[in-house]
Design a protein around this motif. Structure first.
Motif, mmCIF file in Angstrom:
data_model
loop_
_atom_site.group_PDB
_atom_site.id
_atom_site.type_symbol
_atom_site.label_atom_id
_atom_site.label_comp_id
_atom_site.label_asym_id
_atom_site.label_seq_id
_atom_site.Cartn_x
_atom_site.Cartn_y
_atom_site.Cartn_z
ATOM 1 N N THR A 170 11.158 2.701 -1.635
ATOM 2 C CA THR A 170 12.192 2.955 -2.637
ATOM 3 C C THR A 170 12.479 1.659 -3.368
ATOM 4 O OG1 THR A 170 13.228 4.739 -1.380
ATOM 5 C CG2 THR A 170 14.571 3.664 -3.038
ATOM 6 N N LEU A 171 12.610 1.755 -4.678
ATOM 7 C CA LEU A 171 12.885 0.598 -5.524
ATOM 8 C C LEU A 171 14.185 0.785 -6.291
ATOM 9 C CD1 LEU A 171 9.341 0.140 -7.137
ATOM 10 C CD2 LEU A 171 10.282 -1.144 -5.204
ATOM 11 N N MET A 172 14.907 -0.312 -6.474
ATOM 12 C CA MET A 172 16.032 -0.363 -7.406
ATOM 13 C C MET A 172 15.895 -1.666 -8.178
ATOM 14 S SD MET A 172 19.308 1.044 -5.218
ATOM 15 C CE MET A 172 20.307 1.403 -6.667
ATOM 16 N N THR A 173 15.664 -1.557 -9.477
ATOM 17 C CA THR A 173 15.395 -2.737 -10.287
ATOM 18 C C THR A 173 16.494 -2.946 -11.326
ATOM 19 O OG1 THR A 173 14.086 -1.476 -11.889
ATOM 20 C CG2 THR A 173 12.918 -2.417 -9.996
ATOM 21 N N ALA A 174 16.394 -4.087 -12.028
ATOM 22 C CA ALA A 174 17.355 -4.448 -13.074
ATOM 23 C C ALA A 174 18.776 -4.413 -12.488
ATOM 24 C CB ALA A 174 17.188 -3.540 -14.283
ATOM 25 N N ARG A 204 9.737 0.904 3.105
ATOM 26 C CA ARG A 204 10.505 -0.259 2.636
ATOM 27 C C ARG A 204 11.403 0.063 1.447
ATOM 28 N NH1 ARG A 204 5.891 -2.107 4.991
ATOM 29 N NH2 ARG A 204 6.099 -3.984 6.265
ATOM 30 N N PHE A 205 12.543 -0.579 1.466
ATOM 31 C CA PHE A 205 13.515 -0.524 0.387
ATOM 32 C C PHE A 205 13.529 -1.900 -0.263
ATOM 33 C CE2 PHE A 205 18.372 -0.420 -0.496
ATOM 34 C CZ PHE A 205 18.153 -0.207 -1.851
ATOM 35 N N VAL A 206 13.156 -1.950 -1.530
ATOM 36 C CA VAL A 206 13.068 -3.219 -2.261
ATOM 37 C C VAL A 206 13.987 -3.140 -3.476
ATOM 38 C CG1 VAL A 206 11.542 -4.868 -3.412
ATOM 39 C CG2 VAL A 206 10.668 -3.474 -1.506
ATOM 40 N N PHE A 207 14.884 -4.116 -3.588
ATOM 41 C CA PHE A 207 15.806 -4.107 -4.722
ATOM 42 C C PHE A 207 16.234 -5.524 -5.060
ATOM 43 C CE2 PHE A 207 18.547 -4.114 -1.047
ATOM 44 C CZ PHE A 207 19.653 -4.867 -1.409
ATOM 45 N N GLU A 208 16.813 -5.680 -6.221
ATOM 46 C CA GLU A 208 17.273 -6.984 -6.659
ATOM 47 C C GLU A 208 18.767 -6.985 -6.926
ATOM 48 O OE1 GLU A 208 16.532 -7.514 -11.303
ATOM 49 O OE2 GLU A 208 14.711 -6.846 -10.282
ATOM 50 N N SER A 209 19.375 -8.148 -6.743
ATOM 51 C CA SER A 209 20.790 -8.338 -7.036
ATOM 52 C C SER A 209 20.995 -9.807 -7.376
ATOM 53 C CB SER A 209 21.645 -7.932 -5.829
ATOM 54 O OG SER A 209 23.016 -7.958 -6.140
ATOM 55 N N ASP A 267 0.820 -1.219 0.000
ATOM 56 C CA ASP A 267 0.000 0.000 0.000
ATOM 57 C C ASP A 267 0.852 1.266 0.000
ATOM 58 O OD1 ASP A 267 -2.485 -1.345 0.046
ATOM 59 O OD2 ASP A 267 -2.267 -1.695 2.196
ATOM 60 N N ALA A 268 1.902 1.260 -0.784
ATOM 61 C CA ALA A 268 2.779 2.430 -0.869
ATOM 62 C C ALA A 268 2.161 3.474 -1.794
ATOM 63 C CB ALA A 268 4.152 2.013 -1.389
ATOM 64 N N ASP A 269 1.940 4.654 -1.265
ATOM 65 C CA ASP A 269 1.365 5.739 -2.066
ATOM 66 C C ASP A 269 2.432 6.578 -2.750
ATOM 67 O OD1 ASP A 269 -1.307 5.131 -1.418
ATOM 68 O OD2 ASP A 269 -1.114 6.188 0.498
ATOM 69 N N SER A 270 3.611 6.647 -2.135
ATOM 70 C CA SER A 270 4.703 7.443 -2.703
ATOM 71 C C SER A 270 5.927 6.555 -2.875
ATOM 72 C CB SER A 270 5.028 8.638 -1.808
ATOM 73 O OG SER A 270 5.283 8.214 -0.488
ATOM 74 N N VAL A 271 6.571 6.679 -4.032
ATOM 75 C CA VAL A 271 7.668 5.765 -4.382
ATOM 76 C C VAL A 271 8.832 6.549 -4.961
ATOM 77 C CG1 VAL A 271 8.346 3.765 -5.772
ATOM 78 C CG2 VAL A 271 6.020 3.907 -4.863
ATOM 79 N N LEU A 272 10.034 6.139 -4.568
ATOM 80 C CA LEU A 272 11.270 6.646 -5.159
ATOM 81 C C LEU A 272 11.879 5.530 -5.983
ATOM 82 C CD1 LEU A 272 13.691 8.573 -5.490
ATOM 83 C CD2 LEU A 272 14.538 7.737 -3.268
ATOM 84 N N ASP A 273 12.113 5.786 -7.256
ATOM 85 C CA ASP A 273 12.722 4.816 -8.169
ATOM 86 C C ASP A 273 14.154 5.269 -8.428
ATOM 87 O OD1 ASP A 273 13.359 2.961 -10.084
ATOM 88 O OD2 ASP A 273 11.940 3.690 -11.597
ATOM 89 N N VAL A 274 15.118 4.578 -7.821
ATOM 90 C CA VAL A 274 16.531 4.947 -7.949
ATOM 91 C C VAL A 274 17.151 4.134 -9.082
ATOM 92 C CG1 VAL A 274 18.786 4.959 -6.819
ATOM 93 C CG2 VAL A 274 16.728 5.560 -5.522
ATOM 94 N N GLY A 275 17.779 4.830 -10.021
ATOM 95 C CA GLY A 275 18.292 4.161 -11.211
ATOM 96 C C GLY A 275 17.156 3.849 -12.158
ATOM 97 N N CYS A 276 16.318 4.851 -12.400
ATOM 98 C CA CYS A 276 15.063 4.643 -13.139
ATOM 99 C C CYS A 276 15.266 4.393 -14.626
ATOM 100 C CB CYS A 276 14.142 5.842 -12.959
ATOM 101 S SG CYS A 276 14.770 7.379 -13.694
ATOM 102 N N GLY A 277 16.446 4.663 -15.160
ATOM 103 C CA GLY A 277 16.687 4.440 -16.579
ATOM 104 C C GLY A 277 15.758 5.248 -17.459
ATOM 105 N N THR A 278 15.141 4.582 -18.414
ATOM 106 C CA THR A 278 14.246 5.270 -19.348
ATOM 107 C C THR A 278 12.824 5.424 -18.822
ATOM 108 O OG1 THR A 278 13.812 3.171 -20.483
ATOM 109 C CG2 THR A 278 15.592 4.548 -21.368
ATOM 110 N N GLY A 279 12.624 5.160 -17.535
ATOM 111 C CA GLY A 279 11.379 5.533 -16.874
ATOM 112 C C GLY A 279 10.208 4.586 -16.997
ATOM 113 N N THR A 280 10.436 3.379 -17.485
ATOM 114 C CA THR A 280 9.309 2.458 -17.693
ATOM 115 C C THR A 280 8.569 2.156 -16.398
ATOM 116 O OG1 THR A 280 10.437 1.453 -19.581
ATOM 117 C CG2 THR A 280 8.633 0.204 -18.596
#
Length: 251
Positions: free
Chosen positions: A111-115, A143-148, A46-59
């Motif tokens: 906050t998200l960090m993907t790819a 929450r901070f959610v990311f992949e590695s 239920d996150a209403d506000s999100v920070l996308d770090v390393g967003c790239g081309t914004g998809t």
């Protein structure tokens, strides 16, 4: 196609060349099932506000904005942000040219960090500064959610032209050929090239990337040192058994 004579060839840093970045989405594919997983995680918590770090081309940033989230998206690549800001609904996202510390002060739910975003931060000091800034950007309980990638799976061993080559049709450019080619492995640091060849004029651009394959325990320790509690380490649905998906909470 890749053997065209008399064409130019140059080497650049990944995401720095506007021509390469302009065809990134076409090469990655439009469906991006990997990003839909993160959109679902945003809804799960239920996150209403999100920070996308390393967003790239914004998809992903645009996907979340269309879900109704308040989105801030940051990337150090001006070429990638130029592509992102020309997309439909781009005005609904707050775009920041820079890294995680550059977005402060801000308060978000997730906050998200993907790819490759997390792994591209190869220096320990830069990674620590990134995690600290993300902690500061989150509301208590955020929450901070990311992949590695899991280093034990040795993903780089499949980074060859034979296993990764693709040819796609891109508006204006025509056919574009690309593949991933391993350059070197040193400890937990992997360097590779992503050659891209444009049929229209035969130009070849080799984009060089460096990824850090940190262990599960190393990542956990870096999060806990910054004040996070690691609630879960999930599997990546699109790449089962090959990646860690960390779900860390600001306590």
């Amino acid at each position: 196609m890749s053997d065209m004579q008399g064409s130019s060839r140059r080497t650049v840093e990944a995401y720095s060349d506007p021509r390469c970045v302009a065809v990134y989405d076409a090469l990655e594919g439009l469906q991006r099932s990997d990003l839909k997983v993160y959109a679902a995680i945003v809804e799960e918590f239920d996150a209403d506000s999100v920070l996308d770090v390393g967003c790239g081309t914004g998809t992903l940033a645009l996907m979340l904005a269309r879900q109704g989230c308040t989105v801030t998206a940051a990337d150090p690549s001006s070429a990638a942000l130029d592509v992102a800001q020309k997309k439909s609904d781009a005005e609904g996202v707050n775009w920041v040219h820079g890294t995680a510390p550059d977005v402060l002060p801000i308060q978000v739910d997730m906050t998200l960090m993907t790819a490759n975003a997390a792994q591209e931060i190869s220096a320990d000091r830069d990674w620590a500064e990134t995690v600290s800034a993300i902690h500061a950007a989150l509301r208590p309980g955020g929450r901070f959610v990311f992949e590695s990638r899991d280093p034990a799976k040795r993903a780089w061993e499949s980074w060859t032209k034979e296993k990764t080559r693709q040819v796609v049709e891109v508006a204006v450019e025509g056919q574009v050929e690309s593949w991933v080619q391993l350059r070197s492995v040193g400890g937990d640091t992997v360097v590779f090239d992503s050659p891209t060849i444009f049929q229209r004029d035969g130009e070849r651009i080799d984009a060089t990337s460096t990824l850090r394959f940190r262990s599960r325990e190393s990542l956990r320790q870096s999060l806990e040192s910054a004040g996070f509690c690691v609630d879960e380490i999930r599997d990546a649905p699109d790449r089962p058994g090959r990646e860690f998906v960390f779900v860390a909470r600001k306590v």
